[in-house]
Design an enzyme around this catalytic site. Sequence first.
Site, PDB file in Angstrom:
ATOM      1  N   ASP A  38       0.808  -1.225   0.000  1.00 51.98           N
ATOM      2  CA  ASP A  38       0.000   0.000   0.000  1.00 51.98           C
ATOM      3  C   ASP A  38       0.837   1.269   0.000  1.00 51.98           C
ATOM      4  OD1 ASP A  38      -2.230  -1.665   0.096  1.00 51.98           O
ATOM      5  OD2 ASP A  38      -2.246  -1.662   2.293  1.00 51.98           O
ATOM      6  N   LYS A  91       1.904   2.006  -5.079  1.00 50.19           N
ATOM      7  CA  LYS A  91       2.495   1.419  -6.298  1.00 50.19           C
ATOM      8  C   LYS A  91       1.592   1.654  -7.508  1.00 50.19           C
ATOM      9  CE  LYS A  91       2.479  -2.577  -4.234  1.00 50.19           C
ATOM     10  NZ  LYS A  91       2.106  -2.177  -2.880  1.00 50.19           N
ATOM     11  N   GLY A 117      -4.482  -4.488  -3.715  1.00 43.41           N
ATOM     12  CA  GLY A 117      -5.518  -3.484  -3.948  1.00 43.41           C
ATOM     13  C   GLY A 117      -4.835  -2.189  -4.321  1.00 43.41           C
ATOM     14  N   HIS A 118      -4.992  -1.780  -5.565  1.00 43.12           N
ATOM     15  CA  HIS A 118      -4.287  -0.598  -6.056  1.00 43.12           C
ATOM     16  C   HIS A 118      -5.314   0.445  -6.475  1.00 43.12           C
ATOM     17  CE1 HIS A 118      -0.982  -3.708  -7.250  1.00 43.12           C
ATOM     18  NE2 HIS A 118      -1.047  -3.508  -5.958  1.00 43.12           N
ATOM     19  N   GLN A 177       2.026  -6.160  -3.075  1.00 44.29           N
ATOM     20  CA  GLN A 177       2.473  -6.248  -1.672  1.00 44.29           C
ATOM     21  C   GLN A 177       3.752  -5.419  -1.484  1.00 44.29           C
ATOM     22  OE1 GLN A 177       1.495  -9.712  -3.110  1.00 44.29           O
ATOM     23  NE2 GLN A 177      -0.438  -8.751  -2.641  1.00 44.29           N
TER      24      GLN A 177
END
Length: 428
Positions: free
Chosen positions: A13, A16, A40-41, A224
């Site tokens: 988080d 990225k 989750g991006h 990650q």
Amino acid sequence: MSNLIIIGTQWGDEGKGKIVDLLSAEADTIVRFQGGHNAGHTLVIGDQVFKLSLLPSGIIRKNKIVVIGNGVVLDPWKLLEEIDQLKSRGITVSTDRLMISENTPLILPFHKDLDILREQKAGREKIGTTGRGIGPAYEDKVGRRALRTGDLKDVKEVKRKLKVIKAHHDILRVGLGAPGIDEEKLINELMIVGKKINDFIKPVWKILNDQIAKNKNILFEGAQGSMLDVDFGTYPFVTSSSTNAAAAALGSGIAHNKINSVLGITKAYTTRVGEGPMPTELSDDIGQYLAVEGNEKGTVTGRDRRCGWFDAPLVRRSCLLNGVTSLALTKIDVLDGLEKIKICVGYRIEKEEFTDFPVTTSLASGLKPIYEEIDGWKASTVGLEKIDQMPKQARAYIQRIEELTETKVSIISTGPERNQIIFIDKPF
Ligand code: GDP
Ligand code: IMO
Ligand code: MG
């Protein structure tokens, strides 16, 4: 030719997705090489917000090829959901834009069951996983029984492999009080989903190598972060894949010496979701301030992220482990309102001092941070696009991060939006 790997240097988080989206402008192809839909991006482009889990963040740019490599674990139903969501926003994911490796292991419903059941049973010993079946799917991969994308074209192979998988999983399921796998139902579901994704499945390793031969630019998108790496992270409070840069080669089928640079994404403070040690965690008002100002809620599970000061030895170690050639420092704007800012420069357990983040979790759990303190800049950096617009104290903070991590900062992110960015050097 210029091939770049982007990885997270902390516990994920770091922002990225935003940087991948931004740099995708200069890439021909964007490749996911590990992890799955535990990622989750969040991308903010004008008034549009996109949340991606499985598809590489380059997908938002219409003329880019995106790839899911063999190092990923793929839930085919979640992939189709994500494709549909994008379609409803006007972004089509056609077979000439998305390629999936033939040897990508699948996440199947019983992997998710096992992940959740184990976490429930573990009580206080739980990892705090995303409950997506990531760990169990990687276990089946190294256990040499995984069903892989390429198998979906052959019903006989699916049936044969599912027998082996069922024999293994049913024993585990009995122990956890779950019914056995309904093989017939699963075969039918796999045949249906297979028809929908088969056309995306290609010899990715070969196509990527051909692209390299043609001097195309490839961007490898890590999910990650280095502290969640299965070997070098805070084991066992880690994910089940190798999150470090070397995994880009193994997880896509190119050679390691085809990589030119590694961009490490680093938040200007530290966050973590799930259980496990985090030496600079703050359980006071400042921790709360970072959580609110930084909007630190998990994209995947909606859990609150734990927040704390920047941990320099941790990021320095990540830079070494990943061969980071430069850093992208994100969320500097979140620190704008603080009177004083601390940076962790080492650790202490009783009288013993540590200059490196230890690999042993029992040691990591006992670390007390040693801090350096600087004055805050108490001015807005939101949306700045030039380094000389940065307050002097903010520049001093960035310079101290460079010194302590022994790595140059090439990009500074000053807000969630695509254009809220300062380029010092171009990483491609
Ligand atoms: P990822 O998993 O590394 O892609 O990061 P996430 O998307 O899970 O979390 C990063 C969050 O911070 C997202 O909501 C981004 O929109 C947001 N973000 C990224 N860069 C910045 C920044 O420089 N400033 C602020 N305020 N938010 C940012
Ligand atoms: P992105 O790509 C932050 C964490 C989980 C848990 C541990 C193991 O958005 O940075 P898993 O489901 O992988 O078995 O969970 O890893 N985790 C993440 N934390 N960002 C992520 O991805 C994460 N993916 C997994 O919270 O602690
Ligand atoms: Mg995330």
